[in-house]
Motif scaffolding. Structure first.
Motif, PDB file in Angstrom:
ATOM      1  N   GLY A 153     -33.845 -13.605 -15.583  1.00 11.26           N
ATOM      2  CA  GLY A 153     -32.490 -13.086 -15.796  1.00 11.26           C
ATOM      3  C   GLY A 153     -31.543 -14.257 -15.989  1.00 11.26           C
ATOM      4  N   SER A 155     -20.638 -19.766 -14.540  1.00  9.23           N
ATOM      5  CA  SER A 155     -21.797 -20.622 -14.255  1.00  9.23           C
ATOM      6  C   SER A 155     -21.474 -22.087 -14.450  1.00  9.23           C
ATOM      7  CB  SER A 155     -22.958 -20.273 -15.188  1.00  9.23           C
ATOM      8  OG  SER A 155     -23.432 -18.993 -14.908  1.00  9.23           O
ATOM      9  N   PHE A 171     -38.763  -5.679 -14.526  1.00  5.41           N
ATOM     10  CA  PHE A 171     -39.375  -4.619 -13.707  1.00  5.41           C
ATOM     11  C   PHE A 171     -40.821  -4.389 -14.121  1.00  5.41           C
ATOM     12  CE2 PHE A 171     -34.809  -3.521 -13.457  1.00  5.41           C
ATOM     13  CZ  PHE A 171     -34.661  -3.785 -12.101  1.00  5.41           C
ATOM     14  N   PHE A 220     -19.457 -10.174 -21.619  1.00  3.06           N
ATOM     15  CA  PHE A 220     -20.170 -10.292 -20.341  1.00  3.06           C
ATOM     16  C   PHE A 220     -20.909 -11.634 -20.288  1.00  3.06           C
ATOM     17  CE2 PHE A 220     -24.069  -9.862 -17.828  1.00  3.06           C
ATOM     18  CZ  PHE A 220     -23.543  -9.495 -16.600  1.00  3.06           C
ATOM     19  N   ASP A 229     -35.224 -13.213 -20.115  1.00  5.91           N
ATOM     20  CA  ASP A 229     -34.152 -12.209 -20.000  1.00  5.91           C
ATOM     21  C   ASP A 229     -34.452 -11.077 -20.975  1.00  5.91           C
ATOM     22  OD1 ASP A 229     -31.387 -10.940 -19.839  1.00  5.91           O
ATOM     23  OD2 ASP A 229     -30.974 -12.773 -18.716  1.00  5.91           O
ATOM     24  N   ASP A 277     -38.956  -7.322 -19.650  1.00  2.00           N
ATOM     25  CA  ASP A 277     -38.311  -6.498 -18.635  1.00  2.00           C
ATOM     26  C   ASP A 277     -38.849  -6.948 -17.279  1.00  2.00           C
ATOM     27  OD1 ASP A 277     -37.485  -4.539 -16.906  1.00  2.00           O
ATOM     28  OD2 ASP A 277     -38.296  -2.854 -18.056  1.00  2.00           O
ATOM     29  N   MET A 314     -20.231 -14.736 -17.681  1.00  2.00           N
ATOM     30  CA  MET A 314     -21.241 -15.310 -16.781  1.00  2.00           C
ATOM     31  C   MET A 314     -21.386 -16.802 -17.045  1.00  2.00           C
ATOM     32  SD  MET A 314     -22.113 -12.773 -14.915  1.00  2.00           S
ATOM     33  CE  MET A 314     -23.329 -13.573 -13.901  1.00  2.00           C
ATOM     34  N   PHE A 358     -26.601  -2.438 -17.433  1.00  2.92           N
ATOM     35  CA  PHE A 358     -27.334  -3.253 -18.417  1.00  2.92           C
ATOM     36  C   PHE A 358     -27.792  -2.417 -19.605  1.00  2.92           C
ATOM     37  CE2 PHE A 358     -27.285  -5.896 -14.659  1.00  2.92           C
ATOM     38  CZ  PHE A 358     -26.714  -7.031 -15.207  1.00  2.92           C
ATOM     39  N   LYS A 416     -30.540 -16.311 -10.509  1.00  2.00           N
ATOM     40  CA  LYS A 416     -29.152 -16.551 -10.093  1.00  2.00           C
ATOM     41  C   LYS A 416     -28.280 -15.364 -10.481  1.00  2.00           C
ATOM     42  CE  LYS A 416     -25.181 -19.372 -11.189  1.00  2.00           C
ATOM     43  NZ  LYS A 416     -24.833 -18.852 -12.522  1.00  2.00           N
TER      44      LYS A 416
HETATM   45  N1  SAH Z   1     -28.478 -15.874 -14.259  1.00  2.00           N
HETATM   46  C1  SAH Z   1     -27.374 -15.726 -15.193  1.00  2.00           C
HETATM   47  C2  SAH Z   1     -27.103 -14.273 -15.578  1.00  2.00           C
HETATM   48  C3  SAH Z   1     -26.880 -13.327 -14.435  1.00  2.00           C
HETATM   49  S1  SAH Z   1     -26.472 -11.675 -14.969  1.00  2.00           S
HETATM   50  C4  SAH Z   1     -26.134 -16.360 -14.620  1.00  2.00           C
HETATM   51  O1  SAH Z   1     -26.044 -16.581 -13.420  1.00  2.00           O
HETATM   52  O2  SAH Z   1     -25.201 -16.624 -15.378  1.00  2.00           O
HETATM   53  C5  SAH Z   1     -28.011 -10.839 -14.738  1.00  2.00           C
HETATM   54  C6  SAH Z   1     -28.980 -11.041 -15.872  1.00  2.00           C
HETATM   55  O3  SAH Z   1     -30.097 -10.163 -15.672  1.00  2.00           O
HETATM   56  C7  SAH Z   1     -28.399 -10.686 -17.243  1.00  2.00           C
HETATM   57  O4  SAH Z   1     -28.527 -11.773 -18.120  1.00  2.00           O
HETATM   58  C8  SAH Z   1     -29.246  -9.493 -17.687  1.00  2.00           C
HETATM   59  O5  SAH Z   1     -29.448  -9.418 -19.088  1.00  2.00           O
HETATM   60  C9  SAH Z   1     -30.547  -9.713 -16.942  1.00  2.00           C
HETATM   61  N2  SAH Z   1     -31.337  -8.486 -16.814  1.00  2.00           N
HETATM   62  C10 SAH Z   1     -30.894  -7.259 -16.437  1.00  2.00           C
HETATM   63  N3  SAH Z   1     -31.898  -6.363 -16.443  1.00  2.00           N
HETATM   64  C11 SAH Z   1     -33.006  -7.036 -16.871  1.00  2.00           C
HETATM   65  C12 SAH Z   1     -34.378  -6.646 -17.065  1.00  2.00           C
HETATM   66  N4  SAH Z   1     -34.769  -5.397 -16.827  1.00  2.00           N
HETATM   67  N5  SAH Z   1     -35.253  -7.595 -17.466  1.00  2.00           N
HETATM   68  C13 SAH Z   1     -34.857  -8.872 -17.692  1.00  2.00           C
HETATM   69  N6  SAH Z   1     -33.564  -9.307 -17.499  1.00  2.00           N
HETATM   70  C14 SAH Z   1     -32.665  -8.385 -17.097  1.00  2.00           C
END
Ligand code: SAH
Length: 328
Positions: free
Chosen positions: A168, A145, A222, A137, A191, A220, A141, A124, A235
């Motif tokens: 996310g 989806s 985290f 990417f 996100d 973020d 997705m 990422f 998801k």
């Molecule tokens: N839920 C969506 C995307 C899944 S991909 C689907 O199913 O289509 C995982 C997602 O997590 C990505 O969009 C990515 O940008 C997000 N992500 C990754 N690290 C992140 C962070 N630290 N904080 C917030 N979002 C994050």
């Protein structure tokens, strides 16, 4: 066995077909390799051989006059059609991911994340710095989806959730589907900043009829997730991370949610036994980037380490399941 061994060659050819937009170039009817080569800017004799090899797998078909036409498989490589595999064909075979796959053996020996070994950063972080790859990417997705959203929205009683955060949530197509189907629901798409900026252009959650019930927030996961919602959906997001990172994301959801809050993890749930399951192969792609697909017991364990209790696993009409959790 030879077919399996050479599987990589086939995906390489499919990548080329996607990269050169061959399926889109055949939308209006059959064309010769020469015509296709001229419009795609490549060598005709070699393109003929590429198409002939693909046609032997049912991707395109040669017809009279050495013309090639779309087949049902080739049609999925068109851009912008329902169920399009165009972006997935590109993304999964791009060099930056292949370079990471080349470190699989190293990863097995050392437990180092192959992607990290290849690029020095997480996937990422890499995507944040490579906008073109991030775009593909995101499209990949979203197109995968599109085939799952309705199945997920139909599988769970979302009507009992006044406020839902998609953690996310990517481009927002799943949240948009669920909010549209539940007229009283409010949704938050959460996100990374660059993804949220892109989601605004995609217009899923800003579409008429739902825009006033949806907000977009970047941050973020985290650090923290938006506060006070009734459910936090993730998801294809927890599978990107190891147990420690997942526990952190889940603990942040737990801290943000109301007393009766829920987490809804939408991912593959691997069943015991040898049965064919796309999740088992995707699990290796997840190992490459530092994540994993999980069994029900493995989900229960990460939930526990985040102070949550797994309540049930709800099947859907797509390969994903909804793993529900509440405060332990
Ligand atoms: N839920 C969506 C995307 C899944 S991909 C689907 O199913 O289509 C995982 C997602 O997590 C990505 O969009 C990515 O940008 C997000 N992500 C990754 N690290 C992140 C962070 N630290 N904080 C917030 N979002 C994050």
């Amino acid at each position: 066995m030879f077919t399996l061994i050479t599987g990589r060659w086939v995906s390489e050819l499919i990548y080329i077909a996607a990269k050169l937009d061959l399926a889109d170039r055949l939308k209006h009817g059959p064309r010769t390799a020469e015509e296709l080569a001229t419009s795609a800017g490549v060598q005709a004799p070699t393109l003929y051989r590429v198409l002939r090899a693909l046609a032997s797998f049912g991707v395109f078909a040669e017809t009279k006059g050495r013309r090639f036409k779309l087949t049902p498989l080739a049609a999925t490589l068109q851009k912008g059609v329902s169920g399009s595999m165009h972006a997935a064909a590109l993304m999964l075979a791009e060099k930056y991911l292949q370079d990471a796959w080349a470190e699989l053996l190293h990863g097995l020996k050392t437990n180092e994340i192959p992607f990290f070994k290849a690029h020095g950063v997480s996937m990422f972080e890499y995507l944040e710095k490579h906008p073109e790859d991030l775009k593909v990417f995101g499209e990949s997705m979203t197109s995968v989806s599109a085939m799952e959203n309705t199945a997920i929205a139909a599988a769970y009683k979302f009507s009992g959730i006044p406020n839902l955060v998609d953690v996310g949530g990517g481009n927002g197509s799943l949240l948009a589907t669920i909010v549209k189907a539940n007229p009283k629901m409010r949704g938050v798409l959460f996100d990374q900043p660059s993804v949220i900026a892109r989601a605004m252009q995609h217009h899923y959650v800003t579409a008429r009829g739902i825009a006033e019930r949806c907000t977009l927030e970047s941050g973020d996961f985290f650090e923290a997730v938006p506060k006070g919602a009734d459910a936090y959906m993730m998801k294809r997001t927890l599978h990107d991370w190891d147990d420690e990172h997942c526990a952190k994301i889940l603990a942040n959801c737990r801290a943000a949610m109301g007393e009766k809050g829920k987490v809804l993890v939408v991912d593959a749930v691997i069943a015991p036994g040898n049965a064919a399951d796309r999740g088992k192969l995707l699990d290796i792609q997840m190992f490459i980037i530092g994540g994993r697909e999980r069994t029900k017991e493995e989900f229960a364990k990460v939930f526990r380490s985040a102070g949550l209790k797994l309540t049930r696993v709800v099947p859907t009409k797509c390969p994903l399941r909804i793993v529900e959790g509440v405060r332990a």
